[in-house]
Design a protein around this motif. Structure first.
Motif, PDB file in Angstrom:
ATOM      1  N   SER A  41      92.965 -45.199 -34.018  1.00 24.74           N
ATOM      2  CA  SER A  41      94.155 -44.991 -34.858  1.00 24.74           C
ATOM      3  C   SER A  41      94.662 -43.557 -34.704  1.00 24.74           C
ATOM      4  CB  SER A  41      93.763 -45.273 -36.317  1.00 24.74           C
ATOM      5  OG  SER A  41      94.793 -44.892 -37.206  1.00 24.74           O
ATOM      6  N   PHE A  43      95.785 -39.860 -34.174  1.00 23.50           N
ATOM      7  CA  PHE A  43      95.720 -38.946 -33.013  1.00 23.50           C
ATOM      8  C   PHE A  43      94.854 -39.548 -31.901  1.00 23.50           C
ATOM      9  CE2 PHE A  43      95.542 -35.270 -36.326  1.00 23.50           C
ATOM     10  CZ  PHE A  43      96.842 -35.550 -36.693  1.00 23.50           C
ATOM     11  N   ASP A  62      84.970 -46.405 -32.459  1.00 19.60           N
ATOM     12  CA  ASP A  62      85.514 -46.454 -33.827  1.00 19.60           C
ATOM     13  C   ASP A  62      84.770 -47.514 -34.634  1.00 19.60           C
ATOM     14  OD1 ASP A  62      88.608 -45.338 -34.741  1.00 19.60           O
ATOM     15  OD2 ASP A  62      87.603 -46.768 -36.081  1.00 19.60           O
ATOM     16  N   CYS A  89      81.305 -47.801 -33.015  1.00 18.50           N
ATOM     17  CA  CYS A  89      80.440 -46.655 -33.320  1.00 18.50           C
ATOM     18  C   CYS A  89      80.760 -46.114 -34.710  1.00 18.50           C
ATOM     19  CB  CYS A  89      80.639 -45.556 -32.275  1.00 18.50           C
ATOM     20  SG  CYS A  89      79.762 -44.031 -32.683  1.00 18.50           S
ATOM     21  N   ASP A  90      79.710 -45.983 -35.516  1.00 17.83           N
ATOM     22  CA  ASP A  90      79.853 -45.292 -36.802  1.00 17.83           C
ATOM     23  C   ASP A  90      79.290 -43.893 -36.576  1.00 17.83           C
ATOM     24  OD1 ASP A  90      79.652 -44.197 -39.278  1.00 17.83           O
ATOM     25  OD2 ASP A  90      78.486 -45.823 -40.176  1.00 17.83           O
ATOM     26  N   VAL A  91      80.164 -42.887 -36.560  1.00 15.09           N
ATOM     27  CA  VAL A  91      79.712 -41.533 -36.195  1.00 15.09           C
ATOM     28  C   VAL A  91      78.661 -40.970 -37.146  1.00 15.09           C
ATOM     29  CG1 VAL A  91      81.780 -40.842 -34.901  1.00 15.09           C
ATOM     30  CG2 VAL A  91      81.663 -40.378 -37.363  1.00 15.09           C
ATOM     31  N   ASN A 119      86.806 -36.632 -33.008  1.00  9.44           N
ATOM     32  CA  ASN A 119      88.059 -36.833 -33.741  1.00  9.44           C
ATOM     33  C   ASN A 119      87.893 -37.632 -35.039  1.00  9.44           C
ATOM     34  OD1 ASN A 119      91.153 -37.273 -33.844  1.00  9.44           O
ATOM     35  ND2 ASN A 119      90.355 -39.357 -33.714  1.00  9.44           N
ATOM     36  N   TYR A 209      86.383 -32.019 -47.590  1.00 11.35           N
ATOM     37  CA  TYR A 209      87.225 -31.988 -46.385  1.00 11.35           C
ATOM     38  C   TYR A 209      87.347 -30.549 -45.875  1.00 11.35           C
ATOM     39  CZ  TYR A 209      90.962 -33.254 -43.156  1.00 11.35           C
ATOM     40  OH  TYR A 209      91.716 -33.464 -42.026  1.00 11.35           O
ATOM     41  N   LYS A 213      85.990 -28.963 -42.283  1.00  8.48           N
ATOM     42  CA  LYS A 213      86.899 -28.500 -41.230  1.00  8.48           C
ATOM     43  C   LYS A 213      86.724 -27.018 -40.914  1.00  8.48           C
ATOM     44  CE  LYS A 213      88.832 -32.469 -40.414  1.00  8.48           C
ATOM     45  NZ  LYS A 213      88.622 -33.157 -39.138  1.00  8.48           N
ATOM     46  N   PRO A 234      95.647 -29.425 -36.961  1.00  4.81           N
ATOM     47  CA  PRO A 234      96.935 -29.984 -37.373  1.00  4.81           C
ATOM     48  C   PRO A 234      97.216 -29.756 -38.862  1.00  4.81           C
ATOM     49  CG  PRO A 234      95.547 -31.621 -36.257  1.00  4.81           C
ATOM     50  CD  PRO A 234      94.670 -30.467 -36.622  1.00  4.81           C
ATOM     51  N   TYR A 235      98.474 -29.532 -39.160  1.00  3.60           N
ATOM     52  CA  TYR A 235      98.964 -29.528 -40.549  1.00  3.60           C
ATOM     53  C   TYR A 235      99.041 -30.998 -40.968  1.00  3.60           C
ATOM     54  CZ  TYR A 235     102.183 -28.592 -44.440  1.00  3.60           C
ATOM     55  OH  TYR A 235     102.767 -28.529 -45.670  1.00  3.60           O
ATOM     56  N   ILE A 237     100.079 -34.492 -40.899  1.00  4.09           N
ATOM     57  CA  ILE A 237     100.782 -35.205 -39.832  1.00  4.09           C
ATOM     58  C   ILE A 237     100.831 -36.684 -40.200  1.00  4.09           C
ATOM     59  CG2 ILE A 237     100.860 -35.657 -37.335  1.00  4.09           C
ATOM     60  CD1 ILE A 237     100.748 -32.668 -37.656  1.00  4.09           C
ATOM     61  N   THR A 239     100.033 -39.922 -40.099  1.00  5.34           N
ATOM     62  CA  THR A 239      99.119 -40.960 -39.582  1.00  5.34           C
ATOM     63  C   THR A 239      98.538 -41.690 -40.791  1.00  5.34           C
ATOM     64  OG1 THR A 239      97.055 -39.732 -39.697  1.00  5.34           O
ATOM     65  CG2 THR A 239      98.394 -39.363 -37.720  1.00  5.34           C
TER      66      THR A 239
HETATM   67  N1  NAD Z   1      96.881 -36.689 -40.061  1.00  4.30           N
HETATM   68  C1  NAD Z   1      96.702 -35.490 -40.541  1.00  4.30           C
HETATM   69  O1  NAD Z   1      97.499 -34.997 -41.329  1.00  4.30           O
HETATM   70  C2  NAD Z   1      95.548 -34.662 -40.092  1.00  4.30           C
HETATM   71  C3  NAD Z   1      95.651 -33.272 -40.261  1.00  4.30           C
HETATM   72  C4  NAD Z   1      94.597 -32.473 -39.857  1.00  4.30           C
HETATM   73  C5  NAD Z   1      93.476 -33.035 -39.286  1.00  4.30           C
HETATM   74  N2  NAD Z   1      93.389 -34.389 -39.140  1.00  4.30           N
HETATM   75  C6  NAD Z   1      92.147 -34.906 -38.540  1.00  4.30           C
HETATM   76  O2  NAD Z   1      92.447 -35.648 -37.379  1.00  4.30           O
HETATM   77  C7  NAD Z   1      91.427 -36.614 -37.161  1.00  4.30           C
HETATM   78  C8  NAD Z   1      92.081 -37.953 -36.901  1.00  4.30           C
HETATM   79  O3  NAD Z   1      92.801 -38.337 -38.052  1.00  4.30           O
HETATM   80  P1  NAD Z   1      94.123 -39.227 -38.020  1.00  4.30           P
HETATM   81  O4  NAD Z   1      95.161 -38.491 -38.734  1.00  4.30           O
HETATM   82  O5  NAD Z   1      94.371 -39.697 -36.657  1.00  4.30           O
HETATM   83  O6  NAD Z   1      93.630 -40.395 -39.002  1.00  4.30           O
HETATM   84  P2  NAD Z   1      93.457 -41.964 -38.820  1.00  4.30           P
HETATM   85  O7  NAD Z   1      92.976 -42.448 -40.144  1.00  4.30           O
HETATM   86  O8  NAD Z   1      94.698 -42.551 -38.255  1.00  4.30           O
HETATM   87  O9  NAD Z   1      92.293 -42.080 -37.737  1.00  4.30           O
HETATM   88  C9  NAD Z   1      90.941 -41.821 -38.022  1.00  4.30           C
HETATM   89  C10 NAD Z   1      90.084 -42.844 -37.273  1.00  4.30           C
HETATM   90  O10 NAD Z   1      88.707 -42.523 -37.535  1.00  4.30           O
HETATM   91  C11 NAD Z   1      88.017 -43.745 -37.722  1.00  4.30           C
HETATM   92  N3  NAD Z   1      86.793 -43.518 -38.488  1.00  4.30           N
HETATM   93  C12 NAD Z   1      86.659 -43.248 -39.811  1.00  4.30           C
HETATM   94  N4  NAD Z   1      85.354 -43.158 -40.138  1.00  4.30           N
HETATM   95  C13 NAD Z   1      84.647 -43.365 -38.989  1.00  4.30           C
HETATM   96  C14 NAD Z   1      83.263 -43.404 -38.679  1.00  4.30           C
HETATM   97  N5  NAD Z   1      82.319 -43.236 -39.624  1.00  4.30           N
HETATM   98  N6  NAD Z   1      82.899 -43.636 -37.386  1.00  4.30           N
HETATM   99  C15 NAD Z   1      83.833 -43.837 -36.426  1.00  4.30           C
HETATM  100  N7  NAD Z   1      85.155 -43.833 -36.668  1.00  4.30           N
HETATM  101  C16 NAD Z   1      85.557 -43.598 -37.937  1.00  4.30           C
HETATM  102  C17 NAD Z   1      89.012 -44.634 -38.465  1.00  4.30           C
HETATM  103  O11 NAD Z   1      88.660 -46.019 -38.364  1.00  4.30           O
HETATM  104  C18 NAD Z   1      90.302 -44.279 -37.732  1.00  4.30           C
HETATM  105  O12 NAD Z   1      90.506 -45.135 -36.619  1.00  4.30           O
HETATM  106  C19 NAD Z   1      90.518 -36.566 -38.389  1.00  4.30           C
HETATM  107  O13 NAD Z   1      89.385 -35.788 -38.086  1.00  4.30           O
HETATM  108  C20 NAD Z   1      91.381 -35.853 -39.424  1.00  4.30           C
HETATM  109  O14 NAD Z   1      90.614 -35.173 -40.376  1.00  4.30           O
HETATM  110  C21 NAD Z   1      94.394 -35.207 -39.528  1.00  4.30           C
END
Ligand code: NAD
Length: 356
Positions: A41, A43, A62, A89-91, A119, A209, A213, A234-235, A237, A239
């Motif tokens: 999902s 990024f 994922d 995969c559960d990280v 990620n 959080y 980070k 990222p700020y 974003i 998603t």
């Molecule tokens: N969107 C934002 O505003 C933003 C800003 C800064 C940082 N981020 C970071 O970017 C990264 C990606 O976030 P995103 O915005 O794409 O969100 P997203 O929710 O679209 O994607 C996150 C993905 O991680 C997966 N996931 C969650 N728990 C998991 C686990 N235990 N094992 C494996 N996969 C798991 C989810 O199923 C999902 O597919 C994250 O680390 C988030 O903290 C996002």
């Protein structure tokens, strides 16, 4: 000329600040085998699609099987390559990540892993600063630390496994980022961390959080085993991670676009000259030299969504750290070889139990 003691760039083998206006070619990712955790999902999915189209072999890891499998099917169709895979995969689970890396080694067309993106991430659902319901309870219930499990333990498991498998990638074109010459290199050793604006400043009520980070110090380990370590910050974003409540709170602000994060991540992934750097990503803005918003096209202005973060933190370490470390270094110099000898003697006695 005497070396500037405040400058530790050489020591941590950091490459110069990234000029985000310089062009790069996404096709430089071709041939790399890349694992993306949380790749189904947001990024992760954006990176996966772009890098697959540009010739990389991508492993989407994922917990979301439905989304991950559908994405990989689409990537295979669009890229015409069968070398993309979904791996459940559960990280937060060590064995799950061990199995992921082993599967990638087995299925990688060249038998190695070139890059890993840590990620996967979630945001806090409950906060440590929330009051338990009703103030009349005798003791608070145990807090849920799922964000720590996924965003810290999970990222550290990914890092640990990357540091085991990436150096075994013996076909790396240039294993030492400190010795990189001009030009990109296809095979690589690269760990890309996904930080956040929360790596730069605190976000109220997102304690776990924010803590998670702040693993940015890993950037200064980019010289270890020839693995480049870079980070994105990222700020907010657009998603699925931003839930409805978050969107209400952010109303009136300016959210960034996932494609700008994908662009910044692709630069870091593609250009193997970049090591130990962080790029912040926000909404696209036009600014002048004094960081003031101006109309697009204004003379001397620039329009950007991707910024070099921490541009100078290793060039000019902050005053307190420099002074404190300077004082400790002076103590060491004053104690000299005699102090060293006394400490070695004590350490040996300590080892054999004769010194407490
Ligand atoms: N969107 C934002 O505003 C933003 C800003 C800064 C940082 N981020 C970071 O970017 C990264 C990606 O976030 P995103 O915005 O794409 O969100 P997203 O929710 O679209 O994607 C996150 C993905 O991680 C997966 N996931 C969650 N728990 C998991 C686990 N235990 N094992 C494996 N996969 C798991 C989810 O199923 C999902 O597919 C994250 O680390 C988030 O903290 C996002």
């Amino acid at each position: 000329m005497a070396k500037d003691p405040n400058n530790v760039v050489e020591k941590v083998r950091q490459s110069p600040p990234v000029d985000t206006t310089e062009p790069y070619d996404p096709a430089w990712v071709a041939g790399k085998t890349i694992i993306i955790t949380g790749g189904a999902s947001g990024f992760g999915a954006g990176f996966a699609k772009k890098w697959a189209l540009n010739g990389a072999n991508v492993f989407v890891a994922d917990v979301n099987k439905t989304k991950g499998q559908a994405l990989v099917e689409e990537m295979r169709k669009e890229s015409g390559s069968a070398h993309h895979h979904f791996v459940y995969c559960d990280v937060a689970n060590w064995q799950s990540q061990v199995d992921l890396f082993k599967t990638a080694i087995k299925l990688s067309p060249h038998g190695g892993i070139d890059a890993v993106v840590a990620n996967a991430g979630i945001t806090d659902t409950g906060s440590v600063v929330d009051q338990p319901k009703g103030l009349d309870v005798e003791e608070p219930p145990i807090p849920v630390f799922k964000t720590i499990d996924v965003n810290i333990i999970g990222v550290l498991y990914t890092t640990h496994l990357a540091m085991f498998w990436l150096p075994r990638n013996d076909k790396t074109t240039n294993p030492s980022p400190s010795k990189l010459g001009p030009g990109p290199y296809t095979r690589d050793r690269h760990l890309l961390l996904i930080g956040s604006v929360a790596s730069l400043c605190a976000i109220p009520n997102q304690t776990q959080y924010g803590t998670s980070k702040h693993a940015r110090s890993l950037r200064c380990s980019s010289f270890m085993h020839g693995v480049r370590v870079n980070m994105l910050c990222p700020y907010f974003i657009d998603t699925p991670i931003i839930r409805a409540e978050g969107r209400l709170l952010l109303a009136g602000g300016a959210m960034g676009k996932p494609e700008d994060v994908v662009d910044a991540g692709t630069r870091l992934m593609a250009d193997s000259r970049i090591a130990g750097r962080a790029l912040a990503v926000g909404p696209k803005v036009t600014i002048n030299d004094e960081y003031q918003l101006v109309a697009k096209g204004t003379a001397g202005s620039k329009t950007l969504a991707v910024w070099e973060a921490y541009a100078d933190d290793f060039e000019e370490v902050d005053a307190f750290t420099r002074r404190f470390v300077g004082v400790l270094n002076s103590v060491e110099r004053a104690r000299g070889w005699i102090g060293w000898g006394v400490d070695i003697g004590k350490a040996i006695l300590y080892r054999v139990g004769l010194f407490k």
